[in-house]
Design a protein around this motif. Structure first.
Motif: not given
Length: 263
Positions: A141-154, A159-168
């Motif tokens: 997910m990108s930094v433009t999408e909102g910090e609560d994205k993981p809670l909205k799409y659990p 189920a991710a083995h790795l989470v990647v934050l983009t556009k930092t």
């Protein structure tokens, strides 16, 4: 209601069975498959292009499948890396399924290929429920999408083995709260690693490739894909009924079958 649940269970069970067969086949061929999930516009194509280029520079045999509802734009971009690329036009479907991936691998995957990246359709709902036989699942997910994205799409993040934050590189400009994001990820997927990346500056690209190569070398990924099955069993995702809704939204009644093309 019972009938819809039965149909949903049957669809997912069939996909899971095919995914297990595909995973065994990939293991036999010594292919490490990476399933990339994100919303549209997260920057995963730009990041993947860099990863493919770096992999080739390191002497890795790498290929990519990229899926979209329409256009071959992503395949053309990824092909600039020099890696073999196949575009899948889903014809309105908002996710890939294991049967599609298996058919493409049987028909196209160059031998030997050691790393296969699958860029799923841009959507954090439908693709999250479908195991593609991957070795590693990465949710971006990108930094433009909102910090609560993981809670909205659990399901997608859980189920991710790795989470990647983009556009930092633009995190400060958009007021992104990294601490709140980290807390949200930890709530749905305790202990998962979070990588901070930027396709513009190159931050995190080599680290992401290092993680993939570690798995290819036999290091077990963080979380089992069984997490996806557990989450959807508890009602945290949208299943085939919702998929049909998305298909209607994007297909506009054409009813086309998924069509692979080569870049």
């Amino acid at each position: 209601m019972c009938r819809s649940v039965d149909v949903r269970t049957a669809v997912l069970a069939k996909n899971d069975g095919l995914a297990a067969e595909l995973r065994a086949e990939l293991a036999r061929r010594r292919v490490t498959a990476v399933n990339l999930l994100s919303s549209p516009g997260s920057g995963k194509t730009a990041l993947l292009e860099l990863v493919l280029r770096r992999a080739r520079e390191r002497g890795q045999t790498v290929a990519a499948l990229t899926a979209d509802l329409a256009t071959e734009n992503d395949a053309r971009r990824l092909a600039r890396s020099g890696a073999p690329v196949r575009q899948v036009l889903t014809g309105g479907l908002c996710h890939l399924e294991s049967a599609q991936v298996r058919a493409l691998i049987d028909d196209w995957l160059p031998d030997p290929t050691r790393l296969l990246f699958v860029e799923n359709v841009g959507n954090l709902v439908c693709p999250a429920s479908y195991d593609l036989g991957e070795t590693l699942r990465v949710t971006l997910m990108s930094v433009t999408e909102g910090e609560d994205k993981p809670l909205k799409y659990p399901t997608a993040f859980g189920a991710a083995h790795l989470v990647v934050l983009t556009k930092t590189d633009i995190a400060d400009a958009v007021g992104f709260d990294d601490a709140a994001f980290t807390t949200a990820v930890e709530r749905v997927n305790p202990g998962v690693e979070i990588l901070r990346t930027s396709a513009r500056t190159g931050q995190g690209v080599d680290t992401l490739l290092d993680r993939v190569l570690a798995v290819a070398g036999g290091v077990a990924p963080h979380a089992p894909l069984l997490a996806a099955k557990h989450l959807r069993a508890h009602g945290h995702d949208h299943g085939p009924a919702q998929d049909r809704h998305h298909e209607h939204d994007h297909d506009h009644g054409h009813g086309r079958a998924p069509r692979p093309t080569t870049a």
